[in-house]
Design an enzyme around this catalytic site. Structure first.
Site, PDB file in Angstrom:
ATOM      1  N   LYS A  68      46.983 -58.030 -32.682  1.00 49.14           N
ATOM      2  CA  LYS A  68      46.942 -57.666 -31.255  1.00 49.14           C
ATOM      3  C   LYS A  68      45.550 -57.195 -30.857  1.00 49.14           C
ATOM      4  O   LYS A  68      45.076 -57.483 -29.755  1.00 49.14           O
ATOM      5  CB  LYS A  68      47.980 -56.571 -30.975  1.00 49.14           C
ATOM      6  CG  LYS A  68      47.970 -56.030 -29.531  1.00 49.14           C
ATOM      7  CD  LYS A  68      48.191 -57.134 -28.499  1.00 49.14           C
ATOM      8  CE  LYS A  68      48.592 -56.592 -27.147  1.00 49.14           C
ATOM      9  NZ  LYS A  68      47.762 -55.564 -26.578  1.00 49.14           N
ATOM     10  N   GLU A  92      40.512 -61.526 -25.333  1.00 50.14           N
ATOM     11  CA  GLU A  92      40.782 -61.361 -23.899  1.00 50.14           C
ATOM     12  C   GLU A  92      39.537 -60.842 -23.173  1.00 50.14           C
ATOM     13  O   GLU A  92      39.196 -61.312 -22.078  1.00 50.14           O
ATOM     14  CB  GLU A  92      41.946 -60.394 -23.720  1.00 50.14           C
ATOM     15  CG  GLU A  92      42.343 -60.100 -22.287  1.00 50.14           C
ATOM     16  CD  GLU A  92      43.438 -59.055 -22.238  1.00 50.14           C
ATOM     17  OE1 GLU A  92      43.269 -58.058 -21.503  1.00 50.14           O
ATOM     18  OE2 GLU A  92      44.455 -59.222 -22.944  1.00 50.14           O
ATOM     19  N   HIS A 122      43.446 -60.231 -30.437  1.00 49.32           N
ATOM     20  CA  HIS A 122      43.884 -60.832 -29.172  1.00 49.32           C
ATOM     21  C   HIS A 122      43.184 -60.152 -28.002  1.00 49.32           C
ATOM     22  O   HIS A 122      42.652 -60.817 -27.102  1.00 49.32           O
ATOM     23  CB  HIS A 122      45.407 -60.696 -29.043  1.00 49.32           C
ATOM     24  CG  HIS A 122      45.942 -60.917 -27.654  1.00 49.32           C
ATOM     25  ND1 HIS A 122      45.834 -59.972 -26.644  1.00 49.32           N
ATOM     26  CD2 HIS A 122      46.600 -61.973 -27.100  1.00 49.32           C
ATOM     27  CE1 HIS A 122      46.377 -60.438 -25.550  1.00 49.32           C
ATOM     28  NE2 HIS A 122      46.855 -61.649 -25.790  1.00 49.32           N
ATOM     29  N   ASN A 123      43.174 -58.837 -27.999  1.00 48.77           N
ATOM     30  CA  ASN A 123      42.558 -58.115 -26.886  1.00 48.77           C
ATOM     31  C   ASN A 123      41.046 -58.319 -26.846  1.00 48.77           C
ATOM     32  O   ASN A 123      40.448 -58.395 -25.778  1.00 48.77           O
ATOM     33  CB  ASN A 123      42.883 -56.627 -26.988  1.00 48.77           C
ATOM     34  CG  ASN A 123      44.303 -56.312 -26.561  1.00 48.77           C
ATOM     35  OD1 ASN A 123      45.157 -57.188 -26.505  1.00 48.77           O
ATOM     36  ND2 ASN A 123      44.577 -55.056 -26.273  1.00 48.77           N
ATOM     37  N   ARG A 161      30.562 -54.831 -20.000  1.00 50.02           N
ATOM     38  CA  ARG A 161      31.339 -53.818 -19.280  1.00 50.02           C
ATOM     39  C   ARG A 161      30.609 -52.482 -19.280  1.00 50.02           C
ATOM     40  O   ARG A 161      30.626 -51.750 -18.278  1.00 50.02           O
ATOM     41  CB  ARG A 161      32.720 -53.667 -19.909  1.00 50.02           C
ATOM     42  CG  ARG A 161      33.603 -54.898 -19.749  1.00 50.02           C
ATOM     43  CD  ARG A 161      35.053 -54.606 -20.081  1.00 50.02           C
ATOM     44  NE  ARG A 161      35.849 -55.825 -20.110  1.00 50.02           N
ATOM     45  CZ  ARG A 161      37.175 -55.845 -20.093  1.00 50.02           C
ATOM     46  NH1 ARG A 161      37.855 -54.710 -20.070  1.00 50.02           N
ATOM     47  NH2 ARG A 161      37.833 -56.986 -20.134  1.00 50.02           N
ATOM     48  N   SER A 198      51.871 -58.189 -25.859  1.00 56.13           N
ATOM     49  CA  SER A 198      50.930 -58.603 -24.826  1.00 56.13           C
ATOM     50  C   SER A 198      51.655 -59.278 -23.673  1.00 56.13           C
ATOM     51  O   SER A 198      52.632 -59.993 -23.872  1.00 56.13           O
ATOM     52  CB  SER A 198      49.886 -59.560 -25.400  1.00 56.13           C
ATOM     53  OG  SER A 198      49.013 -60.003 -24.372  1.00 56.13           O
TER      54      SER A 198
END
Length: 466
Positions: free
Chosen positions: A183, A190, A186-187, A286, A128
């Site tokens: 990961k 985010e 984590h995303n 989104r 990242s």
């Protein structure tokens, strides 16, 4: 010259990682499926760095010292399997293959097993920090075949970002697909961080705050508990104007893209029974943003409330809503990591994972020091919200958080992340929820049975409701 590592895939991330490795004294053999890209990279960017161009996979493999280490920086999915199909037959027992892309953790777990069956070692390495991080120091989350770590540890800790105390933001996460799972979460976090910031921007904007004034608000927030990379770049974004003085952000179409890792996080949370509700709302926000034409039509058809309530919006209240929602989002994310660790036998060190994100990555923030400290105090902590520090922080922020959500609803401004986080907070602290009625309904139409408050857990009962 013998290379320390081979790198396959010279996109932006691959190129920058190759340069980062070379700058730290490692000899890097590089290969790209398109030979012209390899030539262009070596000609335009490498200079006198120890980078060796190769034009066939076999040539790349022959230039590597033993045990060979090959880093794949190709698109996740079928492209990884295609490269592996060509690469693995060229390798020997004990060689190490590393996937540095955003592969799904189940694909990585499968590839670990397949490589190990051939006597090879396989690592799924979450990276990242974007192109800047890849070039100057990312956060790195490796997992897979444990015996690979001693061979690659120094190399990747050398090129990783470091915390202020000098600790590298790179450490072994766990076996199987653990690195790519961490990961992925984590995303997902985010996504949530970006959504709570966007909701603050939208509320302040609709309350009449100018873009320039908002830039100053975000700069001020960045000097306190919200100090983070994303807050910093938001303040910088809001200061950039075009030649006519109009802020660039005002001319960007309000349709957010996504690449799937947020969705993967939500799907996994459902599979493991852990509610990452804020990330889910960020993903759906989104999706809704992509309905540009429908939203424009709906704006002229569907009515909403008078916006006068928005006059009571204050930056301090919005700050508290953002901070409290962020705490809930991270609490949910770490609950998911804990559940995955237990389900898959990864033995994740949650405090260490938080420390890996303190520098180099997109969600780097002062806040992560507090999370690291919480898990150092109580490694088996069920939820960050139960830690004294975060419980006090939520108590201090909740009045402004509640006013923000109430005002947004009254003014017709969507704040799905703030509202969802608040609903989770109130649900989590509720000694009794209305799920007893849901259980009665399920028993009525499907004889699904229920437990009783006056009997031990694990005893089930059925009522003839008719």
């Amino acid at each position: 010259m013998v290379a320390d590592i081979g790198l396959i895939g010279l996109g932006v991330m691959g190129r920058n990682l190759a340069l980062n490795l070379a700058d730290h004294g490692y000899v890097v053999a590089v290969y790209n499926r398109t030979a012209d890209r390899t030539r262009e990279f070596v000609t335009s960017e490498v200079g006198d760095r120890p980078v060796l161009p190769t034009f066939e996979l076999r040539e790349l493999v022959t230039k590597l010292r033993h045990p060979r280490v090959v880093l794949l920086m190709v698109a996740a999915g079928e492209a990884v399997d295609r490269v592996l199909g060509d690469l693995l037959p060229l390798l020997d027992d004990g060689d190490i293959v590393i996937d540095g892309g955003n592969s799904h953790y189940t694909d990585t777990a499968r590839r670990v097993r397949q490589a190990e069956e051939r006597g090879l070692r396989y690592v799924g390495m979450g990276i990242s920090g974007g192109e800047e991080g890849a070039r100057h120091g990312p956060s790195i989350m490796p997992g897979g075949t444990p015996s690979a770590w001693p061979h690659i540890r120094d190399m990747f800790q050398d090129i990783a970002a470091s915390t202020p105390d000098g600790t590298p933001c790179c450490d072994w996460v766990g076996p199987g697909g653990a690195g790519h799972y961490v990961k992925m979460v984590h995303n997902g976090i985010e996504y949530g961080d970006m959504q709570v910031i966007a909701e603050a921007y939208d509320l302040l904007r609709q309350a009449g705050t100018t873009t320039g004034e908002m830039a100053e608000v975000f700069r001020r927030w960045g000097r306190g508990v919200l100090d983070s990379y994303l807050i910093d770049i938001t303040a910088r974004i809001l200061t950039v104007t075009e030649d006519d003085g109009v802020p660039v952000v005002d001319r960007i179409l309000d349709a957010a893209g996504q690449k799937g890792t947020g969705k993967w996080t939500v799907v996994s949370s459902m599979e493991l029974g852990r509610p990452v509700t804020l990330v889910a709302e960020a993903v759906y926000a989104r999706i809704v943003s992509s309905f540009v034409d429908q939203r424009r039509r709906a704006a002229n058809v569907l009515t909403g409330p008078d916006r006068s309530a928005l006059r009571s919006v204050t930056a301090d209240d919005v700050h508290d809503a953002l901070y409290a929602s962020k705490i809930v989002s991270y609490a949910q994310g770490f609950m998911l990591l804990k559940a995955a660790s237990e389900r898959y036998g990864w033995d994740l060190d949650l405090g260490r994972i938080a420390s890996l994100w303190r520098a180099g990555c997109i969600i780097r923030a002062r806040f992560l020091d507090d999370i690291t400290a919480a898990y150092r105090r109580e490694p088996g902590l069920a939820s960050l919200m139960l830690d004294d520090f975060f419980a006090r922080a939520l108590a201090g922020a909740q009045d402004g958080w509640r006013r923000t959500v109430t005002t947004a609803v009254a003014g017709g401004v969507p704040v799905p992340a703030y509202a969802s986080a608040l609903a989770f907070y109130d649900s989590y602290r509720a000694a009794r929820l209305p799920a007893n009625l849901i259980q009665a309904q399920r028993d009525f139409f499907g004889a699904h049975t229920y437990e009783r408050v006056d009997r031990p857990r694990g005893e089930f009962f059925h009522t003839d409701w008719g």
